[in-house]
Design an enzyme around this catalytic site. Structure first.
Site, PDB file in Angstrom:
ATOM      1  N   GLU A 367       0.816  -1.227   0.000  1.00 57.50           N
ATOM      2  CA  GLU A 367       0.000   0.000   0.000  1.00 57.50           C
ATOM      3  C   GLU A 367       0.840   1.264   0.000  1.00 57.50           C
ATOM      4  OE1 GLU A 367      -3.446   0.318   2.439  1.00 57.50           O
ATOM      5  OE2 GLU A 367      -4.209  -1.668   1.891  1.00 57.50           O
ATOM      6  N   HIS A 644      -1.999  -1.508  10.467  1.00 59.61           N
ATOM      7  CA  HIS A 644      -1.491  -2.877  10.460  1.00 59.61           C
ATOM      8  C   HIS A 644      -0.277  -2.974  11.373  1.00 59.61           C
ATOM      9  CE1 HIS A 644      -3.504  -4.830   6.833  1.00 59.61           C
ATOM     10  NE2 HIS A 644      -3.974  -3.596   6.818  1.00 59.61           N
TER      11      HIS A 644
END
Length: 660
Positions: A367, A644
């Site tokens: 990402e 995360h």
């Protein structure tokens, strides 16, 4: 294979692409700012709590017409730029390979020596993280913002965490299998009466006072002489210290021991000036240094980032003997790999760490979609990693079935040279995921050579699968394609034969955000995929069951800025307890439970959704060598910067030879 160092084959196309993007960018930036102003994060809401309720509404009323007017004015230029930009993508290369020319700029690279496979083995450390570097308006839907500042801070934390000396503290206790938090706090900031116990099943890594990124065995004659001391190091491992403490029966260190450890740890190296020419104040909420915030590393000289690892010994201890020597070694991995942790069946260490592992060799990120953020991140990572592959993917309609607005978001950084690289785009993306060129990046790196001039190589693959819940079939198809591409890449890049091996393969690692966990009932098909028969997951017992110490890697976005978890140390402490994990991790979905996480204290399966994986295989490696997991870590150093938890794995490649 030729590695691509620029996105286009010639300078004319590069200039034309820059011109077309220059026409598009004002419209893109204005649209991003406009949408972002309507999507506040919980941090911004708390900041505005003291302001009058009409103040923010007034700002929106004033700025929205301005943004709309400027957006309308920029649209014609954006359209012209798009008509130029789109066809150019057919000539664009699938990645950019960046190699640091000035090696003195890379702290990690200067410490690296070539492995000659002459000793008993060598360890390699791998890290993986989803950093959520989307355009700011899209990142806000994950409750993170200020993508550009976050990118710089993420890079700074990673390279500062990885470049510190590796300090391990071994506390041997004959009767106690847990170490109280007082043992840790005495190394950091002693606080009387703090007797919180640390879970023996999950090791804890905390911080000590440390100054300078380059303090290690290569920085002084005295340290170099220590290599000949007790204990044989593994070849090629640098920047490691060890403290051995024979503790008392209660597992606590005496005041004398504490003072000795503190003094020697602070003397581990000279202070180094900040790598940043000027101290930049980051704008993300947790960049302001706080008491106990060891993750905010605005400068090397101000950071508290030494790794402390605590283990409980199995044997009896002579309590009258206390050995607190700081020994710089090339490695202590052989000794740690053969000692088992009490109350577990694991032969390797596992922990929740406030830092990225020291001597991190390879880093795979997902990402990293925003191109400006990728440049800032690359600049920071180059302080430690010499080789970086970024801007991976395809755009427009080139190479995939549907139009792609952003790249794959994959980024790879390495201390070892990259020999070959390949990228493949998943053609079956659905929904919002179809707008990104999600796929897989395959790399071959050279990690050493034998005395017979045979290359020692390793394979690393990084991927990001379909994210939308319920798309089980799509993810299984992507896993099928991933296996085929892995096999093709190995065959196309191998220059060896069984009869005449020119290369020896040391490891084959696969990591990334697979967007399914091993405990959710909805993910059963992915859990039983044949990929897991070829690649081993250190955290997994079998389909539908994780090991007791494994925790989830997906954080509840609503709690990112809570005081309890907004710093690396705080998040580490919270995740060590079951109640803390229930409050701040997203848990596996079940037909019997609602999706709401906040405040739910019911009995839940597992320790959270673990969707970020680190896998390895023993297939296709050099037959005379053995690969074992030495350490697995869940990392909290990026607290407040992404939703995360990064993961890291250290592999030991044993050659079967004795140290000379």
């Amino acid at each position: 294979m030729v590695l691509y160092t620029s996105p286009f084959p010639n300078s004319f196309l590069s200039v034309l692409h820059s011109f077309s993007w220059g026409l598009i960018f004002p419209c893109y930036w204005l649209a991003d700012r406009l949408v972002g102003s309507f999507v506040p994060t919980t941090y911004e809401k708390r900041q505005r709590a003291d302001d009058p309720c009409y103040f923010h509404a007034l700002c929106i009323i004033i700025t929205t017409p301005i943004y709309l007017a400027l957006l309308a004015a920029s649209l014609p230029f954006a359209l012209i730029g798009f008509l130029l930009w789109s066809p150019l993508q057919s000539a664009r290369r699938p990645y950019i390979y960046s190699r640091l020319k000035d090696k003195n700029h890379a702290n990690g690279a200067t410490l690296l020596t070539e492995w000659k496979a002459a000793g008993s083995g060598k360890s390699f450390c791998f890290g993986s993280a989803n950093v959520c570097l989307l355009p700011d308006s899209l990142a806000r839907f994950n409750n993170v913002f200020n993508t550009q500042a976050r990118a710089k801070e993420i890079g700074r934390r990673i390279r500062n965490g990885a470049s510190r000396p590796q300090i391990k503290i071994y506390i041997d206790s004959p009767t106690n299998t847990s170490i109280s938090a007082a043992s840790f706090s005495s190394l950091v900031s002693p606080q009387a009466g703090d007797n919180r116990a640390v879970n023996a099943g999950i090791k804890r890594t905390t911080s000590m006072e440390y100054k300078g990124d380059n303090c290690g065995p290569n920085n002084g004659e005295e340290n170099r002489e220590d290599k000949g001391g007790s204990g044989e190091p593994h070849e090629g491992e640098e920047n490691t210290c060890i403290v051995r403490i024979n503790g008392e029966e209660n597992g606590h260190m005496s005041d004398t021991e504490t003072d000795t450890v503190n003094g020697q740890a602070r003397a581990s190296g000279p202070a180094e000036p900040s790598l940043e020419g000027d101290a930049e104040i980051s704008k993300t909420p947790n960049h302001k240094q706080k008491e106990g915030d060891s993750g905010s590393l605005d400068s090397c000289s101000a950071s508290r980032e030494s790794l402390v690892k605590v283990r409980v010994g199995d044997g009896a201890v002579d309590q009258s003997t206390v050995n607190n020597k700081l020994l710089y070694k090339a490695s202590i991995m052989k000794k740690t790999s053969v000692r088992k942790k009490k109350h577990t069946d694991e032969t390797f260490d596992h922990e929740i760490s406030a830092f990225f592992p020291a001597n991190l060799d390879f880093l795979c990120l997902q990402e990293v979609f925003d191109k400006r953020a990728a440049e800032k991140l690359k600049e920071q990572l180059h302080h430690y990693f010499e080789y970086i592959v970024y801007d991976v993917g395809v755009y427009s309609c080139h190479g995939c079935c549907s139009f792609k607005f952003v790249n794959s978001g994959l980024l790879f950084a390495s201390r070892y040279p990259v020999m070959d690289a390949a990228y493949h785009c998943y053609p079956n993306g659905r929904g919002m995921d179809s707008l990104a060129s999600k796929g897989a990046l395959f790399l071959k790196v050279q990690v050493g050579s034998t005395p017979q001039d045979q290359r020692i190589v390793g394979y690393i693959s990084c991927t990001h699968l379909q994210a939308i819940a319920g798309d089980t079939t799509v993810r299984c198809e992507q896993l099928d394609m991933l296996q085929d591409w892995l096999s093709e890449f190995r065959k196309s890049t191998s220059s060896s034969s069984t009869a005449n091996p020119e290369e020896l393969v040391a490891f084959d690692v696969l990591c990334g955000d697979l967007n399914f966990d091993n405990c959710s009932s909805e993910d059963k098909l992915e859990q039983q995929h044949s990929l897991f028969t070829h690649y081993k997951d250190p955290c997994r017992v079998g389909p539908g069951e994780d090991k007791p110490w494994a925790i989830g890697t997906l954080l509840d976005p609503e709690g990112l800025y809570d005081e309890e978890v907004c710093t690396p140390d705080n998040l580490q402490k919270v995740l060590e307890s079951e109640e803390g994990r229930k409050g701040y991790l997203v848990y596996p979905t079940s037909k019997n439970h609602s999706s709401s996480q906040k405040g739910r204290k019911a009995s839940l399966k597992g320790n959270g959704r673990r969707i970020d994986y680190m896998l390895y295989t023993e297939e296709g490696l050099y037959l005379e060598w053995k690969v074992e997991v030495e350490e697995f870590s869940f990392i909290t150093q990026l607290a407040g910067l992404t939703d995360h938890l990064p993961v890291a794995m250290r592999l030991m490649v044993s050659t079967g030879e004795d140290d000379p």
